[in-house]
Design a protein around this motif. Structure first.
Motif, PDB file in Angstrom:
ATOM      1  N   PHE A 243       2.287   1.565  -3.502  1.00 53.37           N
ATOM      2  CA  PHE A 243       1.496   2.076  -4.308  1.00 53.37           C
ATOM      3  C   PHE A 243       1.683   3.555  -4.427  1.00 53.37           C
ATOM      4  O   PHE A 243       1.079   3.896  -5.606  1.00 53.37           O
ATOM      5  N   VAL A 244       0.936   4.198  -2.419  1.00 55.51           N
ATOM      6  CA  VAL A 244       1.002   5.246  -3.073  1.00 55.51           C
ATOM      7  C   VAL A 244       2.435   6.366  -3.166  1.00 55.51           C
ATOM      8  O   VAL A 244       1.975   7.419  -3.421  1.00 55.51           O
ATOM      9  N   TYR A 245       3.756   5.947  -2.582  1.00 50.47           N
ATOM     10  CA  TYR A 245       4.595   7.001  -3.469  1.00 50.47           C
ATOM     11  C   TYR A 245       4.528   6.355  -4.495  1.00 50.47           C
ATOM     12  O   TYR A 245       5.298   7.487  -5.957  1.00 50.47           O
ATOM     13  N   LEU A 246       4.314   5.371  -5.829  1.00 51.08           N
ATOM     14  CA  LEU A 246       4.284   5.366  -6.929  1.00 51.08           C
ATOM     15  C   LEU A 246       3.236   6.761  -7.795  1.00 51.08           C
ATOM     16  O   LEU A 246       3.962   7.380  -8.887  1.00 51.08           O
ATOM     17  N   VAL A 247       2.355   6.563  -6.700  1.00 51.66           N
ATOM     18  CA  VAL A 247       2.040   8.021  -7.427  1.00 51.66           C
ATOM     19  C   VAL A 247       1.586   9.274  -7.047  1.00 51.66           C
ATOM     20  O   VAL A 247       1.470  10.218  -8.015  1.00 51.66           O
ATOM     21  N   VAL A 248       2.028   9.738  -5.824  1.00 51.09           N
ATOM     22  CA  VAL A 248       2.491  10.397  -5.478  1.00 51.09           C
ATOM     23  C   VAL A 248       3.532  11.247  -5.863  1.00 51.09           C
ATOM     24  O   VAL A 248       3.560  12.594  -6.522  1.00 51.09           O
TER      25      VAL A 248
ATOM     26  N   SER B  35       0.863  -1.192  -0.338  1.00 53.25           N
ATOM     27  CA  SER B  35       0.334  -0.119   0.264  1.00 53.25           C
ATOM     28  C   SER B  35       0.845   1.394   0.476  1.00 53.25           C
ATOM     29  O   SER B  35       0.505   2.040  -1.053  1.00 53.25           O
TER      30      SER B  35
END
Length: 93
Positions: free
Chosen positions: A87-92, A84
């Motif tokens: 994925f948050v790091y990749l989106v940000v 999780s």
């Protein structure tokens, strides 16, 4: 109102109306029969008879299965949290 029971140098606070399962060898109180069986098998193995030994072994094996399942659930939760955050790091970024 609660009563105090002593076990060696330890003290246990037990409410007067609480149902307890007491160790027959050292008078230590336990909340459940399962905990008492584990205590007797681990702390008094030389004093127990064959029936108590069998009950202890069954309880011990059940406890090990539950601990193994708990560890598996915790591992799954940690993997979920890790991915999780990934994925948050990749989106940000």
């Amino acid at each position: 109102m609660s009563g105090t029971q002593r076990h060696g140098s330890s003290r246990y606070e037990v409410p007067e109306d609480a149902a307890t399962h007491t160790c027959p060898y050292c008078d230590r109180p336990f909340r459940t029969e399962r905990l008492r069986r584990l205590h007797v098998g681990l702390d008094h193995p030389e004093l127990i008879d064959d029936d108590e030994r069998d009950a202890f072994q069954d309880t011990y094996l059940d406890e090990n299965e539950e601990i193994g399942l708990f560890r598996l659930k915790v591992l799954a939760l940690l993997v979920l949290i890790y991915f999780s955050f990934l994925f948050v790091y990749l989106v940000v970024n």
